[in-house]
Design an enzyme around this catalytic site. Sequence first.
Site, PDB file in Angstrom:
ATOM      1  N   LYS A 213       0.809  -1.213   0.000  1.00  0.00           N
ATOM      2  CA  LYS A 213       0.000   0.000   0.000  1.00  0.00           C
ATOM      3  C   LYS A 213       0.852   1.277   0.000  1.00  0.00           C
ATOM      4  CE  LYS A 213      -3.966  -2.204   2.189  1.00  0.00           C
ATOM      5  NZ  LYS A 213      -4.891  -2.129   3.341  1.00  0.00           N
TER       6      LYS A 213
ATOM      7  N   TYR B 274     -12.548  -2.213  -4.194  1.00  0.00           N
ATOM      8  CA  TYR B 274     -13.175  -2.339  -2.871  1.00  0.00           C
ATOM      9  C   TYR B 274     -14.700  -2.222  -2.963  1.00  0.00           C
ATOM     10  CZ  TYR B 274      -8.484  -1.762  -0.875  1.00  0.00           C
ATOM     11  OH  TYR B 274      -7.160  -1.919  -0.537  1.00  0.00           O
TER      12      TYR B 274
ATOM     13  N   PHE C 221     -16.570   3.604   6.623  1.00  0.00           N
ATOM     14  CA  PHE C 221     -15.120   3.819   6.569  1.00  0.00           C
ATOM     15  C   PHE C 221     -14.585   3.998   5.150  1.00  0.00           C
ATOM     16  CE2 PHE C 221     -15.646  -0.819   6.491  1.00  0.00           C
ATOM     17  CZ  PHE C 221     -14.865  -1.175   5.387  1.00  0.00           C
TER      18      PHE C 221
ATOM     19  N   ARG D 212      -1.053 -14.530   3.733  1.00  0.00           N
ATOM     20  CA  ARG D 212      -1.832 -13.974   4.850  1.00  0.00           C
ATOM     21  C   ARG D 212      -1.083 -14.157   6.172  1.00  0.00           C
ATOM     22  NH1 ARG D 212      -6.368 -11.766   3.708  1.00  0.00           N
ATOM     23  NH2 ARG D 212      -7.385 -12.099   5.707  1.00  0.00           N
TER      24      ARG D 212
ATOM     25  N   ARG E  86       2.655  -6.552   9.154  1.00  0.00           N
ATOM     26  CA  ARG E  86       1.840  -5.531   9.811  1.00  0.00           C
ATOM     27  C   ARG E  86       2.356  -5.222  11.220  1.00  0.00           C
ATOM     28  NH1 ARG E  86      -3.352  -8.127   7.107  1.00  0.00           N
ATOM     29  NH2 ARG E  86      -3.550  -6.752   5.301  1.00  0.00           N
TER      30      ARG E  86
ATOM     31  N   ASN F  67      -2.289  -0.171   7.042  1.00  0.00           N
ATOM     32  CA  ASN F  67      -1.703  -1.433   7.475  1.00  0.00           C
ATOM     33  C   ASN F  67      -0.715  -2.057   6.478  1.00  0.00           C
ATOM     34  OD1 ASN F  67      -3.383  -2.612   5.578  1.00  0.00           O
ATOM     35  ND2 ASN F  67      -4.812  -3.434   7.073  1.00  0.00           N
TER      36      ASN F  67
ATOM     37  N   HIS G 179      -2.086  -5.665   1.573  1.00  0.00           N
ATOM     38  CA  HIS G 179      -3.391  -6.307   1.381  1.00  0.00           C
ATOM     39  C   HIS G 179      -3.101  -7.649   0.730  1.00  0.00           C
ATOM     40  CE1 HIS G 179      -7.470  -7.102  -0.107  1.00  0.00           C
ATOM     41  NE2 HIS G 179      -6.848  -7.523  -1.192  1.00  0.00           N
TER      42      HIS G 179
ATOM     43  N   GLU H 185      -9.231 -10.455  -7.718  1.00  0.00           N
ATOM     44  CA  GLU H 185      -8.242  -9.396  -7.526  1.00  0.00           C
ATOM     45  C   GLU H 185      -7.113  -9.482  -8.552  1.00  0.00           C
ATOM     46  OE1 GLU H 185      -7.367  -9.836  -3.331  1.00  0.00           O
ATOM     47  OE2 GLU H 185      -9.223  -8.785  -2.787  1.00  0.00           O
TER      48      GLU H 185
END
Length: 150
Positions: free
Chosen positions: A9, A49, A57, A85, A102, A112, A115, A126
């Site tokens: 990110k 998203y 949010f 993950r 993270r 964070n 992704h 994705e």
Amino acid sequence: MEMTFAMIKPNAVKSGLVGRIIDRYISAGLSVCAVKMHQMTSEDARGFYAEHVEKPFFPELEAYMTKGPSVMLALGGENAIAKVRAINGATNPAKAEPGTLRYDFAPSMTENVVHSSDSPASAERELDFWFKKEERYAYEMPSLKACCVL
């Protein structure tokens, strides 16, 4: 071989963490099957998203994701989804295990740093969102012992 999607990110890109993050994935035996840097537009954020657009949010998420470039990755390997993950850690860095991306690098739940896809269906969606099929190159990482002179 399973393939999954991961994203580094904007705050991680700006902080100079791209190489360190990719190294963690490669060190875990994952192969980088595709990579690109891209600055999301509002349209990109709303498409990627889509399930969050109506949530309270979302405006904060959209502002964060469009403030700078991200690095999009297709990662491949055995159990790639679960492996990525686990390397990333819990979405909330306060709950992430020590040694995860993270835990080590994320300043907050909103920022964070990474992704990743949470299921085979998400990975397919994705990957297709960011990469054409012909932009992905599936290969297995050799063992470090097999490719290096020790």
